[in-house]
Design a protein around this motif. Structure first.
Motif, PDB file in Angstrom:
ATOM      1  N   MET A 135      13.411  25.953 -50.485  1.00  0.00           N
ATOM      2  CA  MET A 135      13.459  25.000 -49.363  1.00  0.00           C
ATOM      3  C   MET A 135      14.015  25.705 -48.113  1.00  0.00           C
ATOM      4  SD  MET A 135      14.861  21.201 -49.819  1.00  0.00           S
ATOM      5  CE  MET A 135      16.338  20.777 -48.956  1.00  0.00           C
ATOM      6  N   SER A 193      15.838  21.847 -43.948  1.00  0.00           N
ATOM      7  CA  SER A 193      14.547  21.171 -43.988  1.00  0.00           C
ATOM      8  C   SER A 193      14.679  19.677 -44.258  1.00  0.00           C
ATOM      9  CB  SER A 193      13.624  21.846 -44.991  1.00  0.00           C
ATOM     10  OG  SER A 193      14.262  21.872 -46.234  1.00  0.00           O
ATOM     11  N   ASP A 194      15.890  19.217 -44.573  1.00  0.00           N
ATOM     12  CA  ASP A 194      16.032  17.783 -44.770  1.00  0.00           C
ATOM     13  C   ASP A 194      16.401  17.066 -43.473  1.00  0.00           C
ATOM     14  OD1 ASP A 194      18.383  19.099 -44.719  1.00  0.00           O
ATOM     15  OD2 ASP A 194      19.353  17.897 -46.294  1.00  0.00           O
ATOM     16  N   ARG A 195      16.498  17.808 -42.383  1.00  0.00           N
ATOM     17  CA  ARG A 195      16.817  17.152 -41.118  1.00  0.00           C
ATOM     18  C   ARG A 195      15.551  16.550 -40.503  1.00  0.00           C
ATOM     19  NH1 ARG A 195      16.098  22.658 -38.356  1.00  0.00           N
ATOM     20  NH2 ARG A 195      18.165  23.404 -38.869  1.00  0.00           N
TER      21      ARG A 195
END
Ligand code: XMP
Length: 514
Positions: free
Chosen positions: A1, A5-7
């Motif tokens: 990941m 990348s979770d933003r």
């Protein structure tokens, strides 16, 4: 990941307009992370990146041109909100069954826009407003399902939206400052259409970056070349915050630095970070290698190579370091193509370290623009002097001595350069000027000082304004400042008897003389 990348992220599809970077920056100013992607991106690739929204930039072409850039139409069916700007607005109309035509009535510059409600993008904004236009083709009919939300004298569909699908388009440029409500319009797209959580702030950048560095480096050690500039300084500070004493910084003094610079860099880092810092004194080696050489390219090559050799020797003594920290910025990443992640461009890293060096790269700034790096530097508590330092080339004063680099010439240039910077600072111009410095051409001319004839070097003052160093204009320095610089240099630096001001812009000149 990918790190972070979770933003929430917004993709800016670059249709070749000079505005794509500006759009990306405006989105970030609204505290939402943005990423510029190529117009070739496919719907599947977009889905993998899971953006909360997509912005299609402007572009120079016509959607009807034979080689028109269009997008994978699947992107408009992903259920992800899309905002088209200028050419991007026309791309949406064209793809979804609207009409785009060359009306013969181009609009350039400030234009009066009338809003028709309801209109998500113009909520709470005036019914009439000034917007900045730059187009020949126009959308003459919105696609089925869209409502027209604004028009101008020559653009019947100056804005449109389909709230059910989250698709919007504007013919004008909200990203430029000449559209006063532009940022408000972009923000409405981000928050009301995309549902963005505006949390991209300096504090969150640091927190996210430190976590990503920790997870990448783990328990290993890292080494970082410090140049004294803001990029490598902020990169080192971030990595230091993440892994503390497992970071070793290397500062190579090649003898081509400005007055007091080496001491200043060392003092800054020792005082602020208690960092493990190796100061390599290599002036003799560099100046020895440069002796007798006056060709600019040969000078650069010698410096680059010597730099690599010295760094390799230091690195050999730190075999346990597995990672090399570099201050690569987002514009460098965009320039070298968004897909080839770890490529090193010699111009951009400290001294042009070779790819085959046995290190993995850590580039904590590769998502950031220069102004964001400065803001992060301030947030990290780095001194103002470092954070706002003007750019300084890796090969240092060697590219500012036209001809052979000798100790005598370096001394003269250092003395003159210190006066230039002092006077620019005193006049309060340091931050607004991109770079100000002296150039010493190795020629002599006749002068008279006291009652004596002199035969000495001239000094050229160079001061430019610029956004990104790709283009630059000579700075309109006040005559009094120029006069003080000239008088002081001639009085205080023995060996210089004439001062000239360089009034060329880039292009066709360059910022540096070599
Ligand atoms: P030019 O002279 O090409 O410079 O208009 C554009 C910008 O790049 C800097 N510059 C360098 N920076 N290594 C660097 O790190 C180099 O070899 C180099 N050459 C030029 C220059 O100072 C200006 O900001």
């Amino acid at each position: 990941m990918e790190p972070g990348s979770d933003r929430d992220r917004v993709l800016v599809v670059d249709f070749g307009a000079q505005y794509a970077q500006l759009i990306a920056r405006r989105v970030r100013e609204a505290h939402v992370f943005s990423e510029i992607v190529s117009r070739d991106i496919t719907a599947d690739e977009v889905r993998d990146k899971a953006p909360i929204g997509i912005i299609l930039s402007g572009g120079p072409a016509s959607v009807y041109a034979e080689d028109a850039y269009l997008i994978d139409p699947g992107i408009l069916r992903l259920g992800i909100p899309v905002l088209g700007i200028c050419y991007g607005h026309q791309v949406i109309a064209h793809a979804l069954g609207g009409e785009v035509a060359r009306t013969g009535k181009a609009e350039f510059g400030k234009t009066d826009l009338s809003v028709q409600r309801p209109a998500l993008l113009f909520d709470d904004l005036p019914d009439h407003q000034m917007v900045w236009m730059s187009h020949r083709d126009a959308v003459t009919a919105a696609p089925p399902g869209f409502r027209v939300t604004a028009s101008t004298g020559d653009s019947p569909v100056a804005a449109m939206e389909d709230p059910d699908r989250g698709l919007c388009g504007v013919q004008f440029h909200p990203e430029v400052i000449h559209t006063p409500s532009g940022q408000a319009i972009l923000t409405r797209f981000l928050t009301r259409v995309c549902g963005a959580d505006p949390t991209w702030t300096n504090a969150s950048i640091i927190e996210e970056s430190v976590a990503a560095i920790r997870s990448r480096i783990g328990d290993a050690r890292a080494i970082c070349g410090l140049s004294g500039g803001v990029d490598s300084g902020v990169a080192a500070a971030l990595v230091h915050r993440a892994i503390g004493e497992r970071l070793t910084c290397v500062f190579i003094d090649h003898g081509l630095l400005r007055c007091g610079e080496a001491e200043q860099v060392e003092a800054t880092f020792r005082a602020n970070f208690h960092i493990d810092l190796i100061h390599v004194e290599a002036a003799d080696r560099f100046l020895g290698a440069l002796a007798g050489v006056s060709d600019p390219e040969q000078k650069r090559m010698i410096i680059g190579e010597t730099f690599i050799r010295v760094f390799e020797e230091v690195a050999a003594a730190h075999r346990d370091a597995r990672f090399l920290v570099q201050g690569t910025l987002y514009p460098d990443v965009i320039e070298s193509g968004t897909r080839d992640a770890a490529r090193i461009k010699s111009h951009h890293n400290v001294g042009g370290l070779p790819e085959e060096m046995a290190f993995d790269l850590v580039e904590p700034l590769r998502d950031l623009f220069k102004d964001e790096v400065r803001a992060v530097g301030e947030e990290l508590g780095l001194p103002e002097d470092l954070v706002w330092r003007q750019p300084f080339p890796g090969p240092g004063l060697a590219v500012r001595i036209i001809g052979e680099v000798t100790r005598e010439r370096l001394e003269l240039l250092r003395g003159a350069d210190a006066i230039i910077l002092e006077e620019i600072r005193r006049a309060g111009l340091y931050r607004e000027i991109w770079q100000a410095f002296g150039v010493l051409p190795a020629i002599r001319s006749v002068g008279v000082q006291g009652d004596e004839r002199t035969y000495a070097y001239p000094l050229v003052v160079r001061a430019v304004t610029s956004e990104d160093a790709m283009t630059a204009d000579w700075a309109r320095l006040p005559y009094e400042v120029l006069e003080r610089i000239s008088t002081r240099i001639i009085n205080e630096v023995a060996g210089i008897n004439r001062v000239a001001y360089d009034i060329s812009s880039k292009p066709p000149s360059t910022i540096e003389w070599e």
